[in-house]
Design an enzyme around this catalytic site. Structure first.
Site: not given
Ligand code: FAD
Ligand code: NAP
Length: 331
Positions: A141, A144-145
């Site tokens: 992701c 997300c990261d």
């Protein structure tokens, strides 16, 4: 004997299947609407965020550990009065209300409405080293990261729209992004391909698959690549590897009962969480292959609970008819 009168039966007005952000949020809203919901946690109590570290895009928390955030949501859900059950649904019958869901221990959950919030999971390459570095250099992701890779070197695996969009997103942070694809043509649409080729930070690596993720105690340092034409092995230094080879929604249970797209995502009425079966609502990653975020899943959980409440208010369901007080209230 009706479905609700059989022994070992738990009846509720709202049955929520899943305990990720979508299921928990549906639980809080349904409990606050005095619907006494039952929530079945499933195989991963707390959902996908329990397998990550820092979450930095959940409103109200600058940075929070995924497991901590989900534990707090679980506590809130219980305090709100949701009946949280540690069980796994193995079969459902949505042909007529009250609907039926069967737990793996044999418990039969009947319900006037159901919120399906069983989520999805990323497909992985299946390498031991990939599993070992998940959370310390390997991710599925970028939204997300990606932030953790400012001025670093990343690689994305895959050739579809997701892989291209992940690579493009990563260029907001990373110094360089490799896109590793096992063939010599992309599956991604033309618009995405044009954006990809126009971005100077992205370099394509064609006809290659990741044979191994290499690293040390600090995380990922490189990937070993295998040429898909001749098997030759080479090394590519990277700090982050993003696997974008597709997701699988957890919808096997509902096949043949709810309308789905050809990838198995549950189809809902646009702008709503209503599925093809009136009284059954779907929220979160199980119906959303575009955003796949905790906050969007939670939003859909809220919508599903509000829609279930409205559905119950407009329908004299089996259980409500059996309960005089409720029947008067809701009709
Ligand atoms: P999920 O969280 O997938 O939960 C599904 C639930 O359904 C689980 O509780 C499971 O036990 C249950 N279930 C499944 N099958 C059954 C069954 N048969 N019976 C009963 N229950 C069942 N998003 C962000 O916004 N920010 C981030 O930083 C972020 N980081 C991530 C990091 C990782 C490693 C991963 C994997 C995802 C990340 N995401 C992040 C995405 C986010 O976790 C998901 O979008 C979100 O969790 C989806 O919520 P959901 O409630 O739809 O489903
Ligand atoms: P996808 O289209 O199925 O693409 C998966 C990619 O991963 C393919 O290129 C595939 O290679 C590769 N792959 C699969 N298994 C692999 C493995 N084991 N090792 C290496 N590579 C592997 O999946 P997606 O990109 O997640 O997209 C899913 C759906 O959502 C698609 O319909 C997509 O169009 C849609 N989507 C749309 C948008 C948009 O419109 N903006 C954005 C994201 C997703 P091969 O090509 O060789 O099979």
């Amino acid at each position: 004997m009706s479905k609700t009168e059989e022994p070992n039966v738990r009846h509720s007005k709202v049955l929520i299947i899943g305990s990720g952000p979508a299921g928990y949020t549906a639980g809080v809203y349904a409990a606050r609407a005095a619907l006494s919901p039952v929530l079945v946690e499933g195989p991963q109590p707390g959902g996908q965020l329990t397998i990550t570290t820092d979450v930095e895009n959940w409103p109200g928390d600058e940075s929070v550990l995924g497991p901590e955030l989900m534990a707090r949501m679980g506590e809130q859900v219980r305090k709100a009065g949701v009946d949280v059950v540690g069980d796994l649904i193995v079969e459902v019958d949505l042909t007529a209300a009250p609907f039926l869901a069967i737990g793996d221990g044999g418990t039969r959950y009947t319900a006037d409405t159901i919120v399906v919030a069983t989520g999805a999971s990323a497909r992985w390459l299946g390498l031991e080293s990939e599993t070992a570095y998940r959370g310390s250099g390997v991710s599925a992701c970028a939204t997300c990261d990606g932030f953790f890779y400012r001025n670093r070197i990343c690689a994305v695996v895959g050739g579809g729209n997701t892989a291209v969009e992940e690579a493009l997103y990563l260029t907001n942070f990373a110094e360089k992004v490799y896109l590793i694809h096992r063939r010599d043509t992309l599956r991604a649409d033309r618009t995405n391909q044009a954006r990809l080729h126009a971005n100077p930070k992205i370099e394509m690596i064609w006809n290659a698959e990741v044979a191994e993720v290499l690293g040390d105690t600090g995380g990922v340092t490189a990937v070993a690549l295998r040429d898909t034409r001749d098997g030759a092995i080479s090394q590519l230094p990277v700090h982050g590897l993003f696997v974008a080879i597709g997701h699988d929604p957890a919808t096997a249970l509902f096949k043949g009962q709810l309308h789905m797209d050809d990838e198995g995502y549950i189809l809902v009425t646009p702008g709503s969480t209503a599925t093809s079966v009136p009284g059954v609502f779907a929220a979160g990653d199980v119906q959303d292959k575009l955003f796949r975020q905790a906050v969007t899943s939670a939003g859909m959980g809220c919508m599903a609970a509000l829609e279930a409440e409205r559905y119950l208010a407009g329908h004299n369901t089996h259980a409500i008819a059996a309960d005089g007080a409720d029947a008067n209230l809701l009709n």
